[in-house]
Motif scaffolding. Structure first.
Motif, PDB file in Angstrom:
ATOM      1  N   THR A 122       0.856  -1.202   0.000  1.00  0.00           N
ATOM      2  CA  THR A 122       0.000   0.000   0.000  1.00  0.00           C
ATOM      3  C   THR A 122       0.880   1.235   0.000  1.00  0.00           C
ATOM      4  O   THR A 122       2.072   1.183   0.289  1.00  0.00           O
ATOM      5  CB  THR A 122      -0.912   0.020   1.242  1.00  0.00           C
ATOM      6  OG1 THR A 122      -0.091   0.045   2.428  1.00  0.00           O
ATOM      7  CG2 THR A 122      -1.820  -1.203   1.278  1.00  0.00           C
TER       8      THR A 122
ATOM      9  N   LEU B 231      -8.732   1.345   8.819  1.00  0.00           N
ATOM     10  CA  LEU B 231      -8.655   0.129   8.020  1.00  0.00           C
ATOM     11  C   LEU B 231      -8.969  -1.083   8.872  1.00  0.00           C
ATOM     12  O   LEU B 231      -8.383  -1.279   9.938  1.00  0.00           O
ATOM     13  CB  LEU B 231      -7.252  -0.002   7.422  1.00  0.00           C
ATOM     14  CG  LEU B 231      -7.014  -1.204   6.512  1.00  0.00           C
ATOM     15  CD1 LEU B 231      -7.871  -1.118   5.245  1.00  0.00           C
ATOM     16  CD2 LEU B 231      -5.524  -1.292   6.141  1.00  0.00           C
TER      17      LEU B 231
ATOM     18  N   SER C 133      -9.400  -4.430   7.081  1.00  0.00           N
ATOM     19  CA  SER C 133      -8.605  -5.497   6.444  1.00  0.00           C
ATOM     20  C   SER C 133      -8.386  -5.162   4.966  1.00  0.00           C
ATOM     21  O   SER C 133      -9.164  -4.399   4.372  1.00  0.00           O
ATOM     22  CB  SER C 133      -9.300  -6.860   6.568  1.00  0.00           C
ATOM     23  OG  SER C 133     -10.534  -6.860   5.852  1.00  0.00           O
ATOM     24  N   ILE C 134      -7.328  -5.750   4.411  1.00  0.00           N
ATOM     25  CA  ILE C 134      -7.073  -5.666   2.973  1.00  0.00           C
ATOM     26  C   ILE C 134      -6.547  -7.036   2.549  1.00  0.00           C
ATOM     27  O   ILE C 134      -5.482  -7.470   2.979  1.00  0.00           O
ATOM     28  CB  ILE C 134      -6.075  -4.533   2.638  1.00  0.00           C
ATOM     29  CG1 ILE C 134      -5.779  -4.534   1.136  1.00  0.00           C
ATOM     30  CG2 ILE C 134      -4.807  -4.621   3.452  1.00  0.00           C
ATOM     31  CD1 ILE C 134      -5.034  -3.262   0.708  1.00  0.00           C
TER      32      ILE C 134
ATOM     33  N   VAL D 256      -1.768  -0.471  -3.632  1.00  0.00           N
ATOM     34  CA  VAL D 256      -3.100   0.129  -3.485  1.00  0.00           C
ATOM     35  C   VAL D 256      -2.925   1.497  -2.839  1.00  0.00           C
ATOM     36  O   VAL D 256      -2.288   1.638  -1.786  1.00  0.00           O
ATOM     37  CB  VAL D 256      -4.022  -0.758  -2.626  1.00  0.00           C
ATOM     38  CG1 VAL D 256      -5.352  -0.058  -2.358  1.00  0.00           C
ATOM     39  CG2 VAL D 256      -4.233  -2.105  -3.289  1.00  0.00           C
TER      40      VAL D 256
ATOM     41  N   LEU E  76      -4.204   4.092  -0.638  1.00  0.00           N
ATOM     42  CA  LEU E  76      -5.223   4.217   0.408  1.00  0.00           C
ATOM     43  C   LEU E  76      -5.864   5.596   0.441  1.00  0.00           C
ATOM     44  O   LEU E  76      -7.003   5.757   0.898  1.00  0.00           O
ATOM     45  CB  LEU E  76      -4.600   3.901   1.780  1.00  0.00           C
ATOM     46  CG  LEU E  76      -4.089   2.458   1.964  1.00  0.00           C
ATOM     47  CD1 LEU E  76      -3.456   2.309   3.358  1.00  0.00           C
ATOM     48  CD2 LEU E  76      -5.220   1.463   1.783  1.00  0.00           C
TER      49      LEU E  76
ATOM     50  N   SER F  93     -15.634   0.867   1.904  1.00  0.00           N
ATOM     51  CA  SER F  93     -15.227  -0.517   1.611  1.00  0.00           C
ATOM     52  C   SER F  93     -15.469  -0.811   0.129  1.00  0.00           C
ATOM     53  O   SER F  93     -16.521  -0.477  -0.428  1.00  0.00           O
ATOM     54  CB  SER F  93     -16.027  -1.491   2.483  1.00  0.00           C
ATOM     55  OG  SER F  93     -15.745  -1.284   3.846  1.00  0.00           O
TER      56      SER F  93
ATOM     57  N   GLU G 118     -13.819  -3.275  -3.623  1.00  0.00           N
ATOM     58  CA  GLU G 118     -12.956  -4.315  -4.194  1.00  0.00           C
ATOM     59  C   GLU G 118     -12.336  -3.764  -5.462  1.00  0.00           C
ATOM     60  O   GLU G 118     -13.043  -3.282  -6.355  1.00  0.00           O
ATOM     61  CB  GLU G 118     -13.744  -5.593  -4.497  1.00  0.00           C
ATOM     62  CG  GLU G 118     -12.848  -6.722  -5.005  1.00  0.00           C
ATOM     63  CD  GLU G 118     -13.577  -8.046  -5.116  1.00  0.00           C
ATOM     64  OE1 GLU G 118     -13.150  -8.885  -5.938  1.00  0.00           O
ATOM     65  OE2 GLU G 118     -14.576  -8.233  -4.389  1.00  0.00           O
TER      66      GLU G 118
ATOM     67  N   VAL H 242      -8.798  -7.407  -5.059  1.00  0.00           N
ATOM     68  CA  VAL H 242      -8.333  -7.050  -3.709  1.00  0.00           C
ATOM     69  C   VAL H 242      -9.519  -6.439  -2.955  1.00  0.00           C
ATOM     70  O   VAL H 242     -10.088  -5.423  -3.384  1.00  0.00           O
ATOM     71  CB  VAL H 242      -7.159  -6.059  -3.751  1.00  0.00           C
ATOM     72  CG1 VAL H 242      -6.763  -5.648  -2.332  1.00  0.00           C
ATOM     73  CG2 VAL H 242      -5.980  -6.676  -4.490  1.00  0.00           C
TER      74      VAL H 242
ATOM     75  N   ILE I 262     -11.050  -4.497   0.183  1.00  0.00           N
ATOM     76  CA  ILE I 262     -10.606  -3.517   1.190  1.00  0.00           C
ATOM     77  C   ILE I 262     -11.809  -3.181   2.057  1.00  0.00           C
ATOM     78  O   ILE I 262     -12.876  -2.772   1.547  1.00  0.00           O
ATOM     79  CB  ILE I 262     -10.071  -2.245   0.523  1.00  0.00           C
ATOM     80  CG1 ILE I 262      -8.905  -2.608  -0.426  1.00  0.00           C
ATOM     81  CG2 ILE I 262      -9.636  -1.238   1.567  1.00  0.00           C
ATOM     82  CD1 ILE I 262      -8.440  -1.438  -1.261  1.00  0.00           C
TER      83      ILE I 262
END
Length: 486
Positions: free
Chosen positions: A404, A414, A416-417, A444, A446, A452, A454, A477, A479
């Protein structure tokens, strides 16, 4: 000597292709049409001059008279334009005949019977006796519309009274021609093109010039009655013939009907029965002479090319080529000069299928590895064999990590990722010590996350790693974020 003759014959049979036979056959058909045209052409002397010039060019080429050859080649463009100008009507007629030519079926025409011949014969005989001028055109297979001018449409069935009334000297259309198609008069009072070949008229007047002029342009049969002499003449195939009797006219008409209308055979059968074999034989002989003079090359020619090498099915064999590998080879090919003229060098490639390749095996370049045409052979190769360093690949399971950058907006935290899959099966060299501990995706950002979501991300694959053929580089992914509590 017999041995040499056998060797020459074998060499000839090896170098002759099916395409060459078809080539000679097509040229023979073309020459057959040209020779038939020349037999009826009104410009035969000019054609003889052009043929003589072409023969001089061939002689100059084979005798290595370079100045004469260069001069005639420079005149070719002028000669071509001259041919089109001088023979434009003949060329147009030739193409019209080709357009009307059907090999395996007969053309349909208007019906008729013997009464048509009797009506024309009786009417012409009476008009000749009374010295009434007349001009009757019997259509053949070729279209005559572009040669006919003026006239009045009639579309009436032929009869003796109708012909006498049309050619009555007091009738307004008596000076024109009657156009017949089968047993019907389709037009009268029509004007025909006048011939410029006055020496062929034999003292005839305008009607005879018109009859001959149309006969020079198409395959129609034209009957002429002279009002000065009361004679009967017919014009066909570019000639004018004065008849001795009405019975002779009747025989010519019956022959014309049979040839143009009644024949039940195909044109190919009619041609064979006509026994016009001398023209056909001359066409084939000329085509073979032209082919030997300009196309056939008996001596073997050798040429060398730099050819790219391709290695196929590496992935399906789980192989990797290491270090420097040969990318080109020098191939010497042998064949006739004609074969090289038709050869496209850009399509030539040396190809190796490595599906069943064993490590340490030498790759040998043979004709089976080269996409050569059938009329060329592989004479010499450099290098003949290739030593390629290839290593087998081993399958590894490597975890996936997501890097990230940036930070989430201050109001979010955050949770989870995670990637859609935790690991990936990859291939690497069996002895490698550089298998990565994990596979990374594109980072990614942030700072761009608002909720949230994907996101799709591509895997970053190192050079020594290979993915299976059916595996995509892109993964999802997930998030998860939440709003911070006050």
């Amino acid at each position: 000597m017999i041995r040499n003759s056998i060797d020459i014959l074998q060499d000839f049979l090896i170098n002759v292709r099916i395409a060459d036979v078809v080539d000679v056959a097509l040229i023979s058909v073309f020459l057959y049409l040209i020779l038939n045209w020349l037999r009826q052409s009104a410009s035969r002397q000019s054609i003889i001059g052009i043929v003589s010039l072409f023969a001089l060019y061939v002689m100059a080429r084979f005798s290595e008279m370079y100045l004469t050859e260069l001069l005639i080649e420079g005149l070719f463009a002028v000669i071509l334009i001259g041919i089109v100008v001088v023979f434009q009507s003949d060329i147009r007629r030739l193409f019209e005949r080709i357009g009307n030519w059907s090999i395996f079926w007969k053309n349909s025409h208007a019906p008729f019977d013997n009464r048509t011949t009797n009506i024309i014969t009786e009417a012409v005989a009476k008009m000749a006796e009374n010295k009434t001028g007349a001009l009757l055109v019997l259509k053949g297979k070729e279209n005559i519309d572009r040669h006919i001018h003026g006239g009045i449409p009639l579309e009436g069935k032929i009869s003796i009274p109708l012909l006498h009334s049309i050619f009555n000297p007091k009738a307004p259309g008596h000076d024109g021609a009657v156009i017949l198609e089968g047993e019907r008069i389709i037009r009268f009072g029509a004007h025909l093109p006048l011939s410029t070949k006055l020496e062929k008229l034999s003292g005839g007047g305008t009607r005879h010039a018109a009859a001959l002029g149309l006969a020079e342009q198409c395959d129609a049969l034209v009957v002429v009655v002279s009002e000065e002499r009361g004679s009967i003449s017919i014009a066909r195939d570019g000639t004018l013939q004065r008849l001795e009797s009405v019975n002779q006219l009747k025989g010519i008409l019956n022959e014309f009907w049979e040839t143009r209308y009644e024949t039940k055979e195909s044109p190919l059968t009619s041609w064979w029965q006509s026994r016009d074999l001398r023209t056909a034989a001359a066409s084939v002989i000329l085509a073979v002479i032209f082919w030997f003079a300009f196309a056939y090359q008996s001596e073997t020619v050798y040429r060398t090319f730099s050819v790219p090498i391709e290695y196929r099915n590496l992935q399906s064999s789980n192989l990797v080529l290491q270090d420097s590998i040969p990318l080109e080879a020098r191939l010497t090919l042998s064949g006739s000069d004609q074969a090289f003229r038709l050869f496209d060098q850009s399509q030539l490639v040396v190809s190796f299928n490595l599906t069943n390749y064993s490590r340490g095996e030498e790759l040998v370049i043979t004709e089976s590895n080269v996409n050569l045409p059938s009329d060329l052979s592989l004479y010499e190769v450099s290098p003949r064999s290739l030593k390629v360093r290839a290593q087998r690949l081993k399958e590894y399971t490597i975890p996936i990590e997501i890097p990230t950058r940036g930070t989430l907006p201050g109001r979010l935290s955050l949770i989870s990722i995670k990637p859609e899959r935790d690991s990936m099966n990859v291939f690497a060299v069996d002895s490698t010590r550089q298998v990565p501990r994990s596979l990374l995706t594109e980072p990614v950002d942030l700072s761009s996350i608002e909720a949230s979501t994907e996101l799709p991300r591509n895997l970053v694959i190192p050079e020594n790693i290979r993915l299976p053929d059916t595996t995509s580089r892109q993964i999802g992914v997930a998030i998860k974020v939440k709003a911070k509590e006050n």
